[in-house]
Write an enzyme that holds these catalytic residues in place. Structure first.
Site, PDB file in Angstrom:
ATOM      1  NE  ARG A 110      45.686  59.964  35.697  1.00 44.51           N
ATOM      2  CZ  ARG A 110      46.702  60.806  35.606  1.00 44.51           C
ATOM      3  NH1 ARG A 110      47.265  61.046  34.447  1.00 44.51           N
ATOM      4  NH2 ARG A 110      47.146  61.427  36.664  1.00 44.51           N
TER       5      ARG A 110
ATOM      6  CE  LYS B  70      31.954  41.977  39.113  1.00 46.93           C
ATOM      7  NZ  LYS B  70      31.216  41.125  40.082  1.00 46.93           N
TER       8      LYS B  70
ATOM      9  CD  GLU C 215      33.068  30.837  39.421  1.00 53.22           C
ATOM     10  OE1 GLU C 215      31.856  31.108  39.364  1.00 53.22           O
ATOM     11  OE2 GLU C 215      33.871  31.451  40.160  1.00 53.22           O
TER      12      GLU C 215
ATOM     13  CE  LYS D  72      31.640  37.334  33.925  1.00 52.81           C
ATOM     14  NZ  LYS D  72      32.703  37.103  34.857  1.00 52.81           N
TER      15      LYS D  72
ATOM     16  CD  GLU E 289      28.065  42.776  40.990  1.00 50.28           C
ATOM     17  OE1 GLU E 289      28.972  42.242  40.319  1.00 50.28           O
ATOM     18  OE2 GLU E 289      27.897  42.586  42.186  1.00 50.28           O
TER      19      GLU E 289
ATOM     20  NE  ARG F   8      29.967  41.466  36.099  1.00 48.68           N
ATOM     21  CZ  ARG F   8      31.045  41.791  35.415  1.00 48.68           C
ATOM     22  NH1 ARG F   8      31.043  42.870  34.671  1.00 48.68           N
ATOM     23  NH2 ARG F   8      32.121  41.026  35.466  1.00 48.68           N
TER      24      ARG F   8
ATOM     25  CG  ASN G 198      29.127  37.951  42.716  1.00 51.21           C
ATOM     26  OD1 ASN G 198      30.191  37.475  42.344  1.00 51.21           O
ATOM     27  ND2 ASN G 198      28.859  39.232  42.640  1.00 51.21           N
TER      28      ASN G 198
ATOM     29  CG  HIS H 150      30.960  34.093  43.865  1.00 51.55           C
ATOM     30  ND1 HIS H 150      30.211  33.166  43.160  1.00 51.55           N
ATOM     31  CD2 HIS H 150      32.089  34.277  43.134  1.00 51.55           C
ATOM     32  CE1 HIS H 150      30.860  32.828  42.066  1.00 51.55           C
ATOM     33  NE2 HIS H 150      32.000  33.489  42.014  1.00 51.55           N
TER      34      HIS H 150
ATOM     35  CG  HIS I 185      34.124  36.111  47.861  1.00 53.95           C
ATOM     36  ND1 HIS I 185      33.623  37.240  47.250  1.00 53.95           N
ATOM     37  CD2 HIS I 185      34.633  35.353  46.867  1.00 53.95           C
ATOM     38  CE1 HIS I 185      33.828  37.168  45.938  1.00 53.95           C
ATOM     39  NE2 HIS I 185      34.440  36.035  45.684  1.00 53.95           N
TER      40      HIS I 185
ATOM     41  CG  HIS J 131      37.327  31.769  43.289  1.00 54.88           C
ATOM     42  ND1 HIS J 131      36.824  32.713  44.144  1.00 54.88           N
ATOM     43  CD2 HIS J 131      36.525  31.793  42.181  1.00 54.88           C
ATOM     44  CE1 HIS J 131      35.775  33.300  43.583  1.00 54.88           C
ATOM     45  NE2 HIS J 131      35.583  32.766  42.396  1.00 54.88           N
TER      46      HIS J 131
HETATM   47  P1  NAD Z   1      44.617  30.417  39.338  1.00 50.46           P
HETATM   48  O1  NAD Z   1      44.781  31.574  38.480  1.00 50.46           O
HETATM   49  O2  NAD Z   1      45.294  30.420  40.663  1.00 50.46           O
HETATM   50  O3  NAD Z   1      45.066  29.111  38.527  1.00 50.46           O
HETATM   51  C1  NAD Z   1      44.960  27.869  39.151  1.00 50.46           C
HETATM   52  C2  NAD Z   1      46.285  27.094  39.149  1.00 50.46           C
HETATM   53  O4  NAD Z   1      46.436  26.453  37.899  1.00 50.46           O
HETATM   54  C3  NAD Z   1      47.534  27.932  39.343  1.00 50.46           C
HETATM   55  O5  NAD Z   1      48.464  27.210  40.107  1.00 50.46           O
HETATM   56  C4  NAD Z   1      48.043  28.126  37.924  1.00 50.46           C
HETATM   57  O6  NAD Z   1      49.411  28.385  37.868  1.00 50.46           O
HETATM   58  C5  NAD Z   1      47.719  26.793  37.320  1.00 50.46           C
HETATM   59  N1  NAD Z   1      47.489  26.775  35.877  1.00 50.46           N
HETATM   60  C6  NAD Z   1      46.845  27.695  35.135  1.00 50.46           C
HETATM   61  N2  NAD Z   1      46.677  27.247  33.897  1.00 50.46           N
HETATM   62  C7  NAD Z   1      47.253  26.036  33.833  1.00 50.46           C
HETATM   63  C8  NAD Z   1      47.410  25.071  32.809  1.00 50.46           C
HETATM   64  N3  NAD Z   1      46.852  25.259  31.609  1.00 50.46           N
HETATM   65  N4  NAD Z   1      48.067  23.930  33.086  1.00 50.46           N
HETATM   66  C9  NAD Z   1      48.575  23.708  34.328  1.00 50.46           C
HETATM   67  N5  NAD Z   1      48.444  24.579  35.348  1.00 50.46           N
HETATM   68  C10 NAD Z   1      47.788  25.725  35.103  1.00 50.46           C
HETATM   69  O7  NAD Z   1      43.066  30.131  39.656  1.00 50.46           O
HETATM   70  P2  NAD Z   1      41.739  30.241  38.781  1.00 50.46           P
HETATM   71  O8  NAD Z   1      40.835  29.235  39.338  1.00 50.46           O
HETATM   72  O9  NAD Z   1      42.028  30.244  37.329  1.00 50.46           O
HETATM   73  O10 NAD Z   1      41.207  31.699  39.131  1.00 50.46           O
HETATM   74  C11 NAD Z   1      40.790  32.029  40.426  1.00 50.46           C
HETATM   75  C12 NAD Z   1      40.826  33.525  40.565  1.00 50.46           C
HETATM   76  O11 NAD Z   1      39.912  34.108  39.648  1.00 50.46           O
HETATM   77  C13 NAD Z   1      40.436  34.017  41.936  1.00 50.46           C
HETATM   78  O12 NAD Z   1      41.346  34.995  42.358  1.00 50.46           O
HETATM   79  C14 NAD Z   1      39.078  34.635  41.718  1.00 50.46           C
HETATM   80  O13 NAD Z   1      38.796  35.691  42.604  1.00 50.46           O
HETATM   81  C15 NAD Z   1      39.174  35.116  40.318  1.00 50.46           C
HETATM   82  N6  NAD Z   1      37.892  35.265  39.631  1.00 50.46           N
HETATM   83  C16 NAD Z   1      37.667  36.424  38.988  1.00 50.46           C
HETATM   84  C17 NAD Z   1      36.487  36.591  38.292  1.00 50.46           C
HETATM   85  C18 NAD Z   1      36.270  37.843  37.511  1.00 50.46           C
HETATM   86  O14 NAD Z   1      35.157  38.066  37.037  1.00 50.46           O
HETATM   87  N7  NAD Z   1      37.275  38.671  37.323  1.00 50.46           N
HETATM   88  C19 NAD Z   1      35.532  35.571  38.243  1.00 50.46           C
HETATM   89  C20 NAD Z   1      35.814  34.383  38.913  1.00 50.46           C
HETATM   90  C21 NAD Z   1      37.010  34.235  39.607  1.00 50.46           C
HETATM   91  N1  GLY Z   2      32.285  36.504  38.460  1.00 49.44           N
HETATM   92  C1  GLY Z   2      31.322  37.510  38.776  1.00 49.44           C
HETATM   93  C2  GLY Z   2      31.248  38.576  37.762  1.00 49.44           C
HETATM   94  O1  GLY Z   2      31.977  38.597  36.790  1.00 49.44           O
HETATM   95  O2  GLY Z   2      30.452  39.447  37.899  1.00 49.44           O
END
Ligand code: NAD
Ligand code: GLY
Length: 373
Positions: free
Chosen positions: A129, A151, A193, A235, A245, A249, A253, A256, A260, A273
């Site tokens: 939890r 998030k 982003e 942010k 949100e 907030r 998006n 997005h 999405h 993404h």
């Molecule tokens: P990812 O986590 O898949 O990383 C991208 C690629 O780069 C992967 O293959 C990873 O292994 C590689 N990598 C990471 N760091 C590296 C480094 N320093 N050197 C070499 N390779 C490296 O993708 P991302 O773009 O970081 O994240 C996308 C995800 O984030 C999606 O699932 C999306 O939904 C989520 N997201 C969440 C929020 C939130 O607010 N929580 C906001 C935006 C996106």
């Molecule tokens: N990336 C959208 C949020 O954090 O709200």
């Protein structure tokens, strides 16, 4: 225009959420520096969650730093990719925590991009939890967006990030040196982003990004440091005003809703993404224009910038027979949708973002125009 010269080698951005407040550290040489982890909750065990690509690059450095703070430092290495942002991967984290007898004080460290960060955060939110966790983002996208704001979650085959929780980290450590090993395509995805923050919140930042796009793509450390810091400031301000949100907030998006649909419709991982969000911003800008909120010059300006970031600006066809219908069906699963009515984040020329619905006919026109090269 904003000045990059004011950026110090190491900066901190605060995110103010009462007892859930925390700091975002931004700079070089942070990940392996034990002092970066001073003052975190004490525990017997720290568990680092990472993936098979990042582990050989940065795991040992983080283990060495955490060894100074925790008697036991373990790790879980997940398969790499958006396609693995699933219950099955989440269970691998829970398996490791239970096998090691991790208790409620155990601190989780998310070492990686947004996929690792979102899954580790969700595991931290739900294991016994709730246990503390720290974000150590290693992609540009994760440093400017996903590691900040709490998030967390996983994908469902029917919709992106549909299962999750709001759960804030204890700290975010953005080590800019990790961006040196990031593949070109991933850097561009992160720039989507960064660009997002301009139209929704800061016209001067949009101008700065336009003037510095070449430096950003060549990984100029000063330009990257400023982009990460300004993005985190924006942010932090939005999340500080609307953590869960209830309204504001949602502006984060921008791009997005269409994005999405592209990710889910193509199959997770086909389009990154950030690529889907970049193209989604072009589509959202076009919809804003059709609703009379911005003129075509603004759409062209944003489209050009997204293209200069190395991102796709032509949307993919998701269904040969009924492409618009497929987009609309996927967008109805979006978390902003209410009673099946799709809500879009749109922009106006004064730099405001608005969240509103749009007639299906107009959205269909935008989809058709956007899928044509
Ligand atoms: P990812 O986590 O898949 O990383 C991208 C690629 O780069 C992967 O293959 C990873 O292994 C590689 N990598 C990471 N760091 C590296 C480094 N320093 N050197 C070499 N390779 C490296 O993708 P991302 O773009 O970081 O994240 C996308 C995800 O984030 C999606 O699932 C999306 O939904 C989520 N997201 C969440 C929020 C939130 O607010 N929580 C906001 C935006 C996106
Ligand atoms: N990336 C959208 C949020 O954090 O709200």
């Amino acid at each position: 225009m904003q000045e990059t010269t004011s950026v110090k080698p190491h900066s901190e951005v605060g995110i103010h959420l009462g007892e859930r407040s925390y700091q975002i550290a931004i700079g070089s040489d942070l990940l392996g520096s034990p002092h970066c982890y001073d003052g975190l909750p004490s525990a017997r065990t720290a568990i680092i969650v990472t993936n098979e690509t990042i582990a050989p690059l940065y795991l040992q450095s983080l283990v060495s730093a955490l060894d100074k703070h925790y008697p036991v430092v373990g790790h879980v290495v997940l398969p790499d990719g958006e396609v693995y942002k699933t219950w099955a991967s989440l269970n691998l984290i829970f398996d490791a925590l239970l096998e090691r007898g991790c208790d409620r004080r155990t601190v989780l460290f998310a070492l990686g991009g947004g996929v690792v960060g979102d899954m580790t955060g969700f595991a931290a939110a739900t294991y016994m939890r709730g246990v503390p966790f720290v974000q150590v983002p290693t992609t540009l996208l994760a440093q400017v967006d996903s590691s900040v704001g709490g998030k967390t979650g996983i994908n469902h085959p029917m919709g992106k990030n549909m299962i999750g929780a709001f759960y804030q980290p204890q700290r975010v450590i953005c080590d800019l040196d990790t961006l040196k090993t990031l593949p070109e395509r991933e850097l561009s995805a992160g720039l989507a982003e960064v660009i997002k923050y301009g139209p929704i919140a800061d016209a001067a930042f949009l101008e700065w990004i336009e003037a510095n796009m070449d430096l950003l793509r060549s990984r100029d450390p000063v330009a990257l440091a400023f982009a990460v810091k300004r993005s985190c400031e924006i942010k932090a301000q939005v999340v500080g005003a609307d953590e869960r949100e209830a309204g504001l907030r949602a502006v984060l998006n921008f791009g997005h809703t269409f994005g999405h649909a592209i990710e889910a419709g193509m199959g997770y991982g086909r389009w990154l993404h950030g690529e889907a969000v970049g193209c989604g911003m072009v589509m959202a800008a076009r919809l804003s224009q059709r609703l009379g909120l911005i003129d075509s010059a603004y759409v062209d300006r944003l489209t050009r910038l997204i293209e200069r970031a190395g991102l796709p600006i032509v949307a993919p066809v998701l269904d040969d027979k009924d492409n618009a219908g497929r987009y609309l069906a996927l967008m109805r699963v979006d978390k902003k949708a209410e009673a099946g009515e799709i809500k879009f984040v749109l922009i106006d020329s004064s730099g405001q973002a608005v969240v509103r619905s749009a007639p299906d006919g107009l959205v269909t026109e935008v989809i058709q125009a956007s899928c044509r090269p």
